[in-house]
Scaffold this motif. Structure first.
Motif, PDB file in Angstrom:
ATOM      1  N   ASP A 199       0.855  -1.182   0.000  1.00  0.00           N
ATOM      2  CA  ASP A 199       0.000   0.000   0.000  1.00  0.00           C
ATOM      3  C   ASP A 199       0.891   1.232   0.000  1.00  0.00           C
ATOM      4  O   ASP A 199       1.405   1.642   1.029  1.00  0.00           O
ATOM      5  N   THR A 252      -2.288 -10.007   2.286  1.00  0.00           N
ATOM      6  CA  THR A 252      -2.532  -8.568   2.168  1.00  0.00           C
ATOM      7  C   THR A 252      -3.280  -8.017   3.377  1.00  0.00           C
ATOM      8  O   THR A 252      -3.634  -6.838   3.402  1.00  0.00           O
ATOM      9  N   ARG A 253      -3.506  -8.859   4.377  1.00  0.00           N
ATOM     10  CA  ARG A 253      -4.201  -8.402   5.572  1.00  0.00           C
ATOM     11  C   ARG A 253      -3.173  -7.992   6.628  1.00  0.00           C
ATOM     12  O   ARG A 253      -2.366  -8.814   7.079  1.00  0.00           O
ATOM     13  N   ARG A 264      -2.259  -6.287  10.376  1.00  0.00           N
ATOM     14  CA  ARG A 264      -2.756  -6.070  11.728  1.00  0.00           C
ATOM     15  C   ARG A 264      -1.752  -5.204  12.481  1.00  0.00           C
ATOM     16  O   ARG A 264      -0.577  -5.570  12.579  1.00  0.00           O
ATOM     17  N   GLU A 303      -7.195  -3.928  11.961  1.00  0.00           N
ATOM     18  CA  GLU A 303      -6.911  -4.765  10.785  1.00  0.00           C
ATOM     19  C   GLU A 303      -7.475  -4.116   9.526  1.00  0.00           C
ATOM     20  O   GLU A 303      -8.511  -3.451   9.559  1.00  0.00           O
ATOM     21  N   ARG A 304      -6.783  -4.372   8.416  1.00  0.00           N
ATOM     22  CA  ARG A 304      -7.241  -3.875   7.117  1.00  0.00           C
ATOM     23  C   ARG A 304      -6.583  -4.675   6.003  1.00  0.00           C
ATOM     24  O   ARG A 304      -5.423  -5.091   6.122  1.00  0.00           O
ATOM     25  N   ASP A 305      -7.331  -4.890   4.908  1.00  0.00           N
ATOM     26  CA  ASP A 305      -6.756  -5.442   3.689  1.00  0.00           C
ATOM     27  C   ASP A 305      -6.081  -4.276   2.972  1.00  0.00           C
ATOM     28  O   ASP A 305      -6.748  -3.373   2.467  1.00  0.00           O
ATOM     29  N   LYS A 325      -4.679  -3.956   0.221  1.00  0.00           N
ATOM     30  CA  LYS A 325      -4.889  -3.817  -1.218  1.00  0.00           C
ATOM     31  C   LYS A 325      -6.310  -3.354  -1.518  1.00  0.00           C
ATOM     32  O   LYS A 325      -6.654  -3.101  -2.674  1.00  0.00           O
ATOM     33  N   SER A 326      -7.119  -3.226  -0.493  1.00  0.00           N
ATOM     34  CA  SER A 326      -8.494  -2.780  -0.679  1.00  0.00           C
ATOM     35  C   SER A 326      -8.535  -1.275  -0.909  1.00  0.00           C
ATOM     36  O   SER A 326      -7.692  -0.526  -0.403  1.00  0.00           O
ATOM     37  N   TRP A 365      -9.453   1.225   8.773  1.00  0.00           N
ATOM     38  CA  TRP A 365      -9.027   0.108   9.621  1.00  0.00           C
ATOM     39  C   TRP A 365     -10.153  -0.189  10.601  1.00  0.00           C
ATOM     40  O   TRP A 365     -10.850   0.720  11.047  1.00  0.00           O
TER      41      TRP A 365
END
Length: 249
Positions: A112, A189-190, A192, A230-232, A234-235, A240
């Protein structure tokens, strides 16, 4: 016709004749209207006449060295973009170089390109205050978009238990003394990120009669929490979500 009508008609005829003498009449030899998109109307070089699908592309960004000799991206006007010089600048001051935390933050930044650890901490501080306040007020609508499904279920259950006993929390959030990024993990891609918070607030619980049954509405107490977001990465969604909570010593 009355005298007034005759006078008004004479004035109208006079105005018409005056306009005719000033504006003139079309003869068929007038110059065509100005076309800002034609070659003649755009001597500096615009879209060629007869080809309305040609669009001038922006100048390709170029690089130049700063005073320290580092490569920096600039636009056509010479102004730097917001991108930091190096990926490590995105966690400098947050993690020590060469540590697992720094390596993970670097890996997140490589996926990212918009990730910035300091900006994340700023958002985490804001989210912490919003969540703590919304929980005390029993505001489920404010909590839902900030929490994972599992964490929201736990908060919702606690709020419901409080409501069933006609208990109400009165809280005053004083502020956050410290917010430190203490751990990071990347699974595919997740990402934390775990943050240790130290905050100050006053809080008490009152029953239906307004009697304090827990806490103190006056005494300021220190609260130490460990929260994981947490967040992907690539999204396209930049938000978050809180996925775990705990207390620290």
């Amino acid at each position: 016709m009355t005298l007034l009508n005759i006078i008004l008609l004479a004035i109208a005829i006079g105005v018409f004749l005056k306009l005719r003498s000033v504006l003139g009449r079309r003869t068929g030899h007038e110059r065509p209207p100005y076309d800002p998109y034609s070659d003649a109307g755009n001597p500096a070089g615009g879209t060629p006449a007869g080809n309305d699908k040609v669009v001038t592309l922006p100048t390709r960004p170029r690089t130049k060295a700063d005073s320290a000799g580092r490569s920096r991206t600039v636009d056509a006007a010479g102004d730097p973009f917001a991108e930091p010089f190096e990926i490590r600048n995105r966690w400098r001051g947050i993690a020590e170089d060469g540590t697992p935390l720094a390596d993970t933050l670097t890996a997140i930044s490589q996926i990212d390109r918009g990730f910035d650890a300091e900006a994340f901490l700023g958002g985490a501080r804001a989210a912490y205050e919003m969540i703590v306040t919304a929980y005390a007020e029993g505001d489920r609508a404010a909590l839902r978009p900030l929490l994972s499904a599992e964490v929201f279920a736990g908060f919702d259950s606690a709020i419901a238990a409080r409501e069933s006993k006609n208990l109400q929390v009165e809280q005053s959030f004083i502020g956050i003394d410290r917010a430190k990024l203490s751990a990071a993990a990347l699974d595919g891609t997740r990402a934390r990120l775990t943050v240790t918070f130290r905050s100050q607030l006053t809080s008490c619980t009152k029953n239906a009669d307004g009697v304090v049954v827990e806490g103190d509405p006056v005494t300021i107490r220190e609260v130490n929490d460990v929260w994981t977001f947490e967040r992907d990465v690539k999204s396209r969604d930049p938000n978050w979500k809180l996925v775990a909570t705990g207390a620290s010593a």
